[in-house]
Write an enzyme that holds these catalytic residues in place. Sequence first.
Site, short mmCIF file in Angstrom:
data_model
loop_
_atom_site.label_atom_id
_atom_site.label_comp_id
_atom_site.label_asym_id
_atom_site.label_seq_id
_atom_site.Cartn_x
_atom_site.Cartn_y
_atom_site.Cartn_z
CG HIS A 47 -1.77 -1.22 1.33
ND1 HIS A 47 -1.38 -2.33 2.05
CD2 HIS A 47 -2.97 -1.54 0.76
CE1 HIS A 47 -2.29 -3.27 1.94
NE2 HIS A 47 -3.26 -2.84 1.17
N GLY A 100 -6.34 11.88 8.25
CA GLY A 100 -7.08 10.92 7.46
C GLY A 100 -7.12 11.28 5.99
NE ARG A 125 -4.93 -0.24 -2.87
CZ ARG A 125 -5.86 -1.18 -2.78
NH1 ARG A 125 -7.05 -0.89 -2.30
NH2 ARG A 125 -5.61 -2.41 -3.18
CB VAL A 132 -3.13 15.73 13.01
CG1 VAL A 132 -2.07 16.01 14.04
CG2 VAL A 132 -2.45 15.30 11.71
CD GLU A 138 -10.12 7.59 11.24
OE1 GLU A 138 -10.91 7.34 10.32
OE2 GLU A 138 -10.25 8.58 12.00
CB SER A 153 -15.00 18.83 12.87
OG SER A 153 -15.43 17.48 13.00
CG ASP A 154 -19.20 16.71 14.11
OD1 ASP A 154 -19.91 15.87 14.67
OD2 ASP A 154 -18.10 16.42 13.60
#
Length: 242
Positions: A10, A26, A49, A94, A187, A209-210
């Site tokens: 990968h 991510g 990828r 992060v 994660e 973030s929310d």
Amino acid sequence: MSTSVTGTPHIAARPGDFAPLVLMPGDPQRARRIAQTFLEDARQVTDVRGILGYTGSHRGVPMSVLASGMGIPSVTIYATELFRHYGVRRIVRVGTAGAIPASVAVRDVVIASAAHTDSSLSRLLVDGLTLSLAPSYRLLRAAADAAEREPADVHIGPVFSSDHFYLDRPALFDALERRGTLAVEMEAAGLYAVACAEGGEALAVLTVSDHLRTGDALTAEERESDFDRTLRIAATALLTDV
């Protein structure tokens, strides 16, 4: 760049292309932004990828950034290959997270001192028990010290790493909140499990973030601008005792 270079299944980087210290967002585009705006003299080392990786330096110390993709299976693949095949010693995730209690607000920073999970991962590593998934204490301590110099509110405590982004179980989040869980993401538990198995060090530093309770959320542009505090804390932790 060409992806024909022999690497892992990968990652197309050559041996030595990654620094021992790695920032891990991510989003591949966030990895590119970190390379362009935070690292010095960064060069791309992999793009298999669409997962982008770069190596440069920060404060004169070699440092890399590699995207993890989304979810525990993806982060475990990239973290395992970094620790096992590229000599990486430390990875700090992060990323972003959704706040659970009212005491944690959008734009705050959460440093994950533990990662609960509904994934089977914590039961796969050692037969007959559920493994506690926690970060490197050295990185955790360094991040906590760095957080004291930041203007944003920073919270240190457990997060919940879920396998289901659209999980609709209000009672579950109520129970997690009663037990001190600060946020939900996807994660950290996978990263902590891999570090434990591979003898590396890991930590997750997250921008809120929310909010699960209020519905407040950052725009895509706000996520990027408010991400810088998390990045500074993460990089400072990576550099401790180097």
